[in-house]
Design a protein around this motif. Structure first.
Motif, PDB file in Angstrom:
ATOM      1  N   MET A   1       0.863  -1.171   0.000  1.00 40.70           N
ATOM      2  CA  MET A   1       0.000   0.000   0.000  1.00 40.70           C
ATOM      3  C   MET A   1       0.905   1.227   0.000  1.00 40.70           C
ATOM      4  SD  MET A   1      -2.780   1.351   2.812  1.00 40.70           S
ATOM      5  CE  MET A   1      -3.509  -0.259   2.932  1.00 40.70           C
ATOM      6  N   ILE A   2       0.761   2.058  -1.001  1.00 41.32           N
ATOM      7  CA  ILE A   2       1.622   3.240  -1.107  1.00 41.32           C
ATOM      8  C   ILE A   2       1.179   4.297  -0.108  1.00 41.32           C
ATOM      9  CG2 ILE A   2       2.343   5.145  -2.591  1.00 41.32           C
ATOM     10  CD1 ILE A   2       2.219   3.196  -4.943  1.00 41.32           C
ATOM     11  N   LYS A   3       2.127   4.749   0.690  1.00 45.08           N
ATOM     12  CA  LYS A   3       1.886   5.829   1.651  1.00 45.08           C
ATOM     13  C   LYS A   3       2.118   7.177   0.979  1.00 45.08           C
ATOM     14  CE  LYS A   3       3.356   7.531   6.174  1.00 45.08           C
ATOM     15  NZ  LYS A   3       4.224   7.250   7.334  1.00 45.08           N
ATOM     16  N   THR A   4       3.226   7.279   0.272  1.00 44.12           N
ATOM     17  CA  THR A   4       3.563   8.526  -0.413  1.00 44.12           C
ATOM     18  C   THR A   4       4.562   8.238  -1.530  1.00 44.12           C
ATOM     19  OG1 THR A   4       4.288  10.814  -0.099  1.00 44.12           O
ATOM     20  CG2 THR A   4       5.460   9.134   1.138  1.00 44.12           C
ATOM     21  N   ILE A   5       4.598   9.129  -2.498  1.00 47.67           N
ATOM     22  CA  ILE A   5       5.606   9.084  -3.564  1.00 47.67           C
ATOM     23  C   ILE A   5       6.276  10.448  -3.569  1.00 47.67           C
ATOM     24  CG2 ILE A   5       6.073   8.767  -6.020  1.00 47.67           C
ATOM     25  CD1 ILE A   5       3.420   7.160  -6.157  1.00 47.67           C
ATOM     26  N   ASN A   6       7.585  10.462  -3.367  1.00 46.38           N
ATOM     27  CA  ASN A   6       8.354  11.701  -3.358  1.00 46.38           C
ATOM     28  C   ASN A   6       9.202  11.765  -4.617  1.00 46.38           C
ATOM     29  OD1 ASN A   6       7.515  12.351  -0.621  1.00 46.38           O
ATOM     30  ND2 ASN A   6       8.856  10.691   0.012  1.00 46.38           N
ATOM     31  N   PHE A   7       9.242  12.929  -5.227  1.00 42.15           N
ATOM     32  CA  PHE A   7      10.017  13.117  -6.445  1.00 42.15           C
ATOM     33  C   PHE A   7      11.148  14.100  -6.213  1.00 42.15           C
ATOM     34  CE2 PHE A   7       5.854  11.862  -8.053  1.00 42.15           C
ATOM     35  CZ  PHE A   7       6.216  10.831  -8.891  1.00 42.15           C
ATOM     36  N   THR A   8      12.253  13.851  -6.892  1.00 45.94           N
ATOM     37  CA  THR A   8      13.391  14.760  -6.907  1.00 45.94           C
ATOM     38  C   THR A   8      13.788  14.947  -8.362  1.00 45.94           C
ATOM     39  OG1 THR A   8      14.174  13.824  -4.824  1.00 45.94           O
ATOM     40  CG2 THR A   8      15.739  15.142  -6.080  1.00 45.94           C
ATOM     41  N   ALA A   9      13.895  16.188  -8.777  1.00 43.59           N
ATOM     42  CA  ALA A   9      14.353  16.497 -10.132  1.00 43.59           C
ATOM     43  C   ALA A   9      15.764  17.049 -10.034  1.00 43.59           C
ATOM     44  CB  ALA A   9      13.432  17.508 -10.808  1.00 43.59           C
ATOM     45  N   THR A  10      16.684  16.438 -10.768  1.00 43.38           N
ATOM     46  CA  THR A  10      18.077  16.896 -10.740  1.00 43.38           C
ATOM     47  C   THR A  10      18.265  18.033 -11.733  1.00 43.38           C
ATOM     48  OG1 THR A  10      18.793  15.311 -12.412  1.00 43.38           O
ATOM     49  CG2 THR A  10      18.851  14.572 -10.110  1.00 43.38           C
ATOM     50  N   SER A  11      19.366  18.732 -11.600  1.00 39.15           N
ATOM     51  CA  SER A  11      19.635  19.873 -12.479  1.00 39.15           C
ATOM     52  C   SER A  11      19.838  19.456 -13.931  1.00 39.15           C
ATOM     53  CB  SER A  11      20.861  20.642 -11.982  1.00 39.15           C
ATOM     54  OG  SER A  11      21.990  19.789 -11.978  1.00 39.15           O
ATOM     55  N   ASP A  12      20.191  18.191 -14.154  1.00 43.84           N
ATOM     56  CA  ASP A  12      20.371  17.725 -15.532  1.00 43.84           C
ATOM     57  C   ASP A  12      19.096  17.111 -16.109  1.00 43.84           C
ATOM     58  OD1 ASP A  12      20.461  15.496 -13.907  1.00 43.84           O
ATOM     59  OD2 ASP A  12      22.125  14.553 -14.961  1.00 43.84           O
ATOM     60  N   GLY A  13      17.947  17.310 -15.415  1.00 45.46           N
ATOM     61  CA  GLY A  13      16.659  16.903 -15.960  1.00 45.46           C
ATOM     62  C   GLY A  13      16.235  15.478 -15.662  1.00 45.46           C
ATOM     63  N   LEU A  14      16.878  14.827 -14.706  1.00 43.49           N
ATOM     64  CA  LEU A  14      16.516  13.462 -14.347  1.00 43.49           C
ATOM     65  C   LEU A  14      15.497  13.496 -13.204  1.00 43.49           C
ATOM     66  CD1 LEU A  14      17.086  10.416 -14.764  1.00 43.49           C
ATOM     67  CD2 LEU A  14      18.841  10.628 -13.006  1.00 43.49           C
ATOM     68  N   LEU A  15      14.371  12.809 -13.396  1.00 45.70           N
ATOM     69  CA  LEU A  15      13.338  12.739 -12.372  1.00 45.70           C
ATOM     70  C   LEU A  15      13.472  11.428 -11.627  1.00 45.70           C
ATOM     71  CD1 LEU A  15      10.809  14.135 -11.203  1.00 45.70           C
ATOM     72  CD2 LEU A  15       9.461  12.903 -12.917  1.00 45.70           C
ATOM     73  N   LYS A  16      13.666  11.512 -10.305  1.00 43.07           N
ATOM     74  CA  LYS A  16      13.817  10.327  -9.457  1.00 43.07           C
ATOM     75  C   LYS A  16      12.601  10.214  -8.548  1.00 43.07           C
ATOM     76  CE  LYS A  16      18.852  10.591  -9.266  1.00 43.07           C
ATOM     77  NZ  LYS A  16      20.013  10.574  -8.363  1.00 43.07           N
ATOM     78  N   ALA A  17      12.204   8.982  -8.252  1.00 43.94           N
ATOM     79  CA  ALA A  17      11.049   8.746  -7.389  1.00 43.94           C
ATOM     80  C   ALA A  17      11.443   7.886  -6.194  1.00 43.94           C
ATOM     81  CB  ALA A  17       9.944   8.044  -8.175  1.00 43.94           C
ATOM     82  N   GLU A  18      10.861   8.206  -5.036  1.00 39.69           N
ATOM     83  CA  GLU A  18      10.959   7.374  -3.844  1.00 39.69           C
ATOM     84  C   GLU A  18       9.535   6.981  -3.491  1.00 39.69           C
ATOM     85  OE1 GLU A  18      12.689   7.471   0.674  1.00 39.69           O
ATOM     86  OE2 GLU A  18      11.471   9.170   0.007  1.00 39.69           O
ATOM     87  N   VAL A  19       9.264   5.688  -3.449  1.00 35.23           N
ATOM     88  CA  VAL A  19       7.938   5.167  -3.124  1.00 35.23           C
ATOM     89  C   VAL A  19       7.989   4.601  -1.713  1.00 35.23           C
ATOM     90  CG1 VAL A  19       6.119   3.570  -3.821  1.00 35.23           C
ATOM     91  CG2 VAL A  19       7.629   4.572  -5.567  1.00 35.23           C
ATOM     92  N   VAL A  20       7.174   5.175  -0.809  1.00 37.57           N
ATOM     93  CA  VAL A  20       7.132   4.712   0.579  1.00 37.57           C
ATOM     94  C   VAL A  20       5.907   3.813   0.743  1.00 37.57           C
ATOM     95  CG1 VAL A  20       7.017   5.403   3.001  1.00 37.57           C
ATOM     96  CG2 VAL A  20       8.286   6.815   1.368  1.00 37.57           C
ATOM     97  N   ILE A  21       6.160   2.588   1.221  1.00 40.74           N
ATOM     98  CA  ILE A  21       5.130   1.583   1.378  1.00 40.74           C
ATOM     99  C   ILE A  21       4.762   1.455   2.853  1.00 40.74           C
ATOM    100  CG2 ILE A  21       4.555  -0.862   1.015  1.00 40.74           C
ATOM    101  CD1 ILE A  21       5.077   0.736  -1.582  1.00 40.74           C
ATOM    102  N   THR A  22       3.468   1.342   3.134  1.00 33.51           N
ATOM    103  CA  THR A  22       2.995   1.182   4.498  1.00 33.51           C
ATOM    104  C   THR A  22       2.156  -0.093   4.603  1.00 33.51           C
ATOM    105  OG1 THR A  22       1.906   2.323   6.329  1.00 33.51           O
ATOM    106  CG2 THR A  22       0.882   2.550   4.176  1.00 33.51           C
ATOM    107  N   ASN A  23       1.869  -0.499   5.813  1.00 35.26           N
ATOM    108  CA  ASN A  23       1.049  -1.694   6.003  1.00 35.26           C
ATOM    109  C   ASN A  23      -0.354  -1.332   6.478  1.00 35.26           C
ATOM    110  OD1 ASN A  23       1.655  -0.953   8.602  1.00 35.26           O
ATOM    111  ND2 ASN A  23       2.182  -2.988   9.309  1.00 35.26           N
ATOM    112  N   GLY A  24      -0.732  -0.123   6.342  1.00 30.29           N
ATOM    113  CA  GLY A  24      -2.081   0.253   6.720  1.00 30.29           C
ATOM    114  C   GLY A  24      -2.084   1.451   7.543  1.00 30.29           C
TER     115      GLY A  24
END
Length: 100
Positions: free
Chosen positions: A77-100
């Motif tokens: 179950m996804i709790k949150t998705i955090n994005f980071t955009a680098t200066s060279d245009g790369l989009l990175k995602a962190e997906v935080v999973i929870t158990n409820g």
């Protein structure tokens, strides 16, 4: 903007015996481009939003992650998705999973 699917981070806000297996399954799902799995062409992430404005791309990326997680890994179950955009245009995602 580019997206390197290898840069998606999966984090958990809980611990139990299944965490390692769920993490492995999610990393496989998130690092696979859609259309490249011969027996299930819908497996993996669709990145057709690359090149769109960053706010649009973030929203479409989040929806894609949520939809594919719901479909292919019902134990997560996804709790949150955090994005980071680098200066060279790369989009990175962190997906935080929870158990409820």
């Amino acid at each position: 903007m580019t997206i390197d699917l290898k840069n998606i981070t999966v984090a958990f806000d809980y611990a139990d015996g299944e965490v390692a297996d769920i993490k492995r399954c999610l990393e496989t799902l998130y690092q696979t481009p859609e259309g490249t799995c011969p027996l299930d062409r819908e497996f993996g992430l669709n990145t057709d939003f690359v090149g769109m404005p960053i706010d649009v791309a973030k929203n479409l990326f989040a929806v894609e992650i949520q939809d594919k997680t719901d479909r292919y890994e019902p134990r997560a179950m996804i709790k949150t998705i955090n994005f980071t955009a680098t200066s060279d245009g790369l989009l990175k995602a962190e997906v935080v999973i929870t158990n409820g």
